[in-house]
Design a protein around this motif. Structure first.
Motif, PDB file in Angstrom:
ATOM      1  N   GLN A   9       0.833  -1.200   0.000  1.00 27.55           N
ATOM      2  CA  GLN A   9       0.000   0.000   0.000  1.00 27.55           C
ATOM      3  C   GLN A   9       0.868   1.251   0.000  1.00 27.55           C
ATOM      4  O   GLN A   9       0.563   2.243  -0.681  1.00 27.55           O
ATOM      5  N   PHE A  10       1.976   1.205   0.738  1.00 24.74           N
ATOM      6  CA  PHE A  10       2.892   2.341   0.767  1.00 24.74           C
ATOM      7  C   PHE A  10       3.473   2.606  -0.621  1.00 24.74           C
ATOM      8  O   PHE A  10       3.549   3.759  -1.054  1.00 24.74           O
ATOM      9  N   LEU A  11       3.873   1.545  -1.335  1.00 26.40           N
ATOM     10  CA  LEU A  11       4.412   1.715  -2.681  1.00 26.40           C
ATOM     11  C   LEU A  11       3.355   2.273  -3.617  1.00 26.40           C
ATOM     12  O   LEU A  11       3.643   3.131  -4.463  1.00 26.40           O
ATOM     13  N   LYS A  12       2.114   1.805  -3.476  1.00 27.01           N
ATOM     14  CA  LYS A  12       1.023   2.321  -4.315  1.00 27.01           C
ATOM     15  C   LYS A  12       0.860   3.825  -4.104  1.00 27.01           C
ATOM     16  O   LYS A  12       0.716   4.585  -5.075  1.00 27.01           O
ATOM     17  N   GLU A  13       0.887   4.261  -2.853  1.00 24.78           N
ATOM     18  CA  GLU A  13       0.723   5.689  -2.579  1.00 24.78           C
ATOM     19  C   GLU A  13       1.944   6.476  -3.042  1.00 24.78           C
ATOM     20  O   GLU A  13       1.813   7.630  -3.476  1.00 24.78           O
ATOM     21  N   LEU A  14       3.126   5.867  -2.979  1.00 23.70           N
ATOM     22  CA  LEU A  14       4.329   6.554  -3.463  1.00 23.70           C
ATOM     23  C   LEU A  14       4.268   6.729  -4.975  1.00 23.70           C
ATOM     24  O   LEU A  14       4.668   7.778  -5.508  1.00 23.70           O
ATOM     25  N   ILE A  15       3.769   5.726  -5.672  1.00 24.14           N
ATOM     26  CA  ILE A  15       3.591   5.842  -7.128  1.00 24.14           C
ATOM     27  C   ILE A  15       2.596   6.951  -7.453  1.00 24.14           C
ATOM     28  O   ILE A  15       2.816   7.767  -8.357  1.00 24.14           O
ATOM     29  N   ASP A  16       1.481   6.987  -6.718  1.00 24.17           N
ATOM     30  CA  ASP A  16       0.501   8.058  -6.926  1.00 24.17           C
ATOM     31  C   ASP A  16       1.132   9.429  -6.664  1.00 24.17           C
ATOM     32  O   ASP A  16       0.831  10.412  -7.362  1.00 24.17           O
ATOM     33  N   HIS A  17       1.997   9.496  -5.663  1.00 23.09           N
ATOM     34  CA  HIS A  17       2.662  10.767  -5.334  1.00 23.09           C
ATOM     35  C   HIS A  17       3.552  11.225  -6.494  1.00 23.09           C
ATOM     36  O   HIS A  17       3.527  12.413  -6.867  1.00 23.09           O
ATOM     37  N   PHE A  18       4.322  10.308  -7.071  1.00 27.12           N
ATOM     38  CA  PHE A  18       5.185  10.701  -8.191  1.00 27.12           C
ATOM     39  C   PHE A  18       4.366  10.997  -9.441  1.00 27.12           C
ATOM     40  O   PHE A  18       4.767  11.817 -10.270  1.00 27.12           O
TER      41      PHE A  18
END
Length: 547
Positions: free
Chosen positions: A280-289
């Motif tokens: 979930q953290f990686l998903k949100e990091l991708i959304d952030h970038f």
């Protein structure tokens, strides 16, 4: 009475309350006014966007005592019964649990009867794609020519599973995901009327988590009230939804952009210790970038992003520090990590490796800057500020043979010599020259190693007992080889072929290979063109290979 969840309590009761489907509501309202409502409609789209709600509103509009009207009164018995789900003439059928032919046969028999108390008999079949093929086939004739008092409204999240024979008999309406801002606006109204206190960040977080489904957003709000009461704090909401504090996203993205792998690993370790789900953290990091790239490339990013004004300003500040060339590789690394995370039992190790790679990307020149530097180099070359001799790049394992002065060329080699340009007066150039007319000789000489030139004698060394050495010791071949060498280099030369075990070999007279290689490497590093290339690309030479 049992508790009525917010999603049901706040279900739209007229067309104007439907959120995010303006084109569909306008089309249906006009169809009702013009008495052009089709007898079969197919509503498609994601979950929670209003398909079933729209079907009920249409049924209410058609059966209202004051209708058909696009503004049902909600006071007559027909409207109240439809709102309560007790109308005998409006039947909602679950396609997932009524999939067989027998179910459709019962439906076909019931359509023949007139409505009991309303104007029309309306069948709403939810998840219609779950019907069997036999059930669809049994429905075809009725659907094509239904009685005049019957309407069919189908709803599905997977229209591709509905046969084309069914779709061609329906008027199709495609519902779209509801924009985050519209979801936020609806949640603001609900929280205000329900007396719920929640921050703007919390509302936008709910809208993001809903992924375009208003029903999901209201259900999450309902869950948040049950978890923390009507005073919903951001920390509690993050804990409930298992989402990552956006502070970590900004800090980690800053570490990646600034090429700080140690800082990136520390942030990841802190996130891991807090118990966040790494996928979930990686998903949100991708959304952030993704948001960073939108801010970087679009002048007015606010309509493409679901961010508060404070977050948007912080995002713009961070995007201004990142180059376009660095954002894209980092984004690609993260996408690759998402694919690998789904197949590994060590997600933290995978994410650590990706963060180290992403934060180790060296800054690259923009293409426009690189072209400008190359054009500058071209101008300096043409103006003579930098002089380049192609002979400088004939750096071989053996010494080059000197070219004669132009006046020393023999008349006998005029034609062949014209084919060999001045920069080719090296041993490799001679072998290439032989390959044009005497490929056999060229192939033989490639097996040998040039030792050097001494007293107009070119010495070539071959491995012991080499077939090529025996062949080249033939008097006829030696004579031909000497003539060709003299013709190519423009002076009288002899080619001496020796084996490594021959006492007459001259290997000891040549420069030792290690010393010779170091000398050639140093010549290459000091060459002005190489130094200019290093300057343009901000590079360093890790290795120089000498053949």
């Amino acid at each position: 009475m049992s508790y009525l969840v917010l999603a049901r309590k706040w279900r739209p009761q007229n067309f104007d309350e439907v959120v995010g489907q303006e084109s569909i509501t306008q089309t249906l309202k006009n169809a009702i006014k013009m008495n052009r409502v089709p007898h079969a409609l197919l509503f498609t789209g994601p979950r929670g966007v209003g398909k079933t709600t729209m079907a009920r509103l249409l049924a209410k509009a058609l059966n209202c005592d004051k209708g058909p009207t696009d503004t049902p009164c909600d006071q007559c018995s027909s409207c109240r019964q439809i709102m309560q789900g007790t109308s005998m003439d409006v039947q909602e059928i679950d396609g997932a649990s009524n999939t067989g032919v027998d179910d459709v046969r019962q439906l076909r028999e019931s359509v023949q009867y007139r409505p009991s108390s309303s104007r029309y008999r309306i069948y709403i079949i939810d998840e219609v794609h779950m019907l069997s093929r036999g059930a669809f086939n049994a429905l075809l004739k009725t659907l094509e020519e239904p009685p005049e008092h019957v309407f069919f409204i189908f709803a599905t999240t997977e229209p591709h599973k509905v046969p084309q024979t069914i779709q061609s008999r329906c008027q199709r309406f495609d519902f779209r995901r509801i924009p985050p801002q519209m979801i936020v606006n609806r949640l603001v109204k609900i929280t205000k009327d329900e007396g719920i206190n929640i921050t703007d960040y919390g509302l936008r977080l709910l809208a993001r988590q809903a992924e375009g489904s208003l029903r999901d957003a209201i259900s999450l709000l309902d869950q948040a009230v049950s978890f923390s009461g009507k005073e919903i704090k951001d920390e509690k909401l993050n804990e409930l939804l298992a989402t990552v504090d956006r502070r970590y996203l900004f800090e980690l993205s800053s570490a990646l952009i600034n090429a700080e792998p140690k800082k990136a690993l520390k942030i990841l370790d802190h996130v891991y210790e807090r118990g966040y789900d790494l996928k979930q953290f990686l998903k949100e990091l991708i959304d952030h970038f993704r948001d960073l790239m939108v801010v970087k490339f679009i002048d007015d990013p606010s309509r493409f992003l679901d961010l508060s004004q404070t977050e948007l300003e912080e995002m713009k500040k961070q995007a201004s520090l990142a180059s376009e060339e660095s954002l894209i590789p980092i984004f690609e690394f993260l996408l690759q990590a998402e694919d690998r995370m789904g197949r590994t039992e060590h997600p933290k190790v995978v994410l650590e490796l990706v963060l180290v790679k992403a934060s180790s990307i060296k800054p690259m020149l923009k293409v426009e800057e690189l072209i400008g530097e190359l054009q500058t180099l071209k101008k300096e070359l043409l103006s003579g500020k930098i002089r380049i001799d192609k002979d400088d790049f004939e750096l071989m394992g053996g010494p080059a043979l000197d070219s004669p002065a132009q006046g020393d060329a023999g008349a006998s080699g005029g034609n062949l010599k014209a084919e060999a340009s001045v920069e080719q007066k090296t041993w490799l150039g001679f072998i290439e020259f032989l390959g044009k007319g005497w490929p056999g000789l060229a192939s033989m000489l490639k097996n040998g190693r040039l030792i050097g030139e001494d007293n107009n004698q070119i010495r070539i060394e071959f491995p012991e007992n080499d077939f090529c050495l025996d062949f080249l010791k033939d008097q006829a071949e030696v004579k031909k080889l000497n003539e060709l060498a003299s013709e190519f280099f423009g002076r009288s030369l002899k080619v001496i072929c020796t084996g490594r075990s021959d006492p007459g070999k001259v290997s000891e007279q040549a420069t030792p290979p290690g010393v010779q290689r170091e000398k050639l490497q140093q010549e290459l590093l000091n060459h002005p063109l190489v130094q200019k290339a290093v300057e343009i690309f901000s590079a360093k030479l890790d290795e120089v290979k000498v053949k």
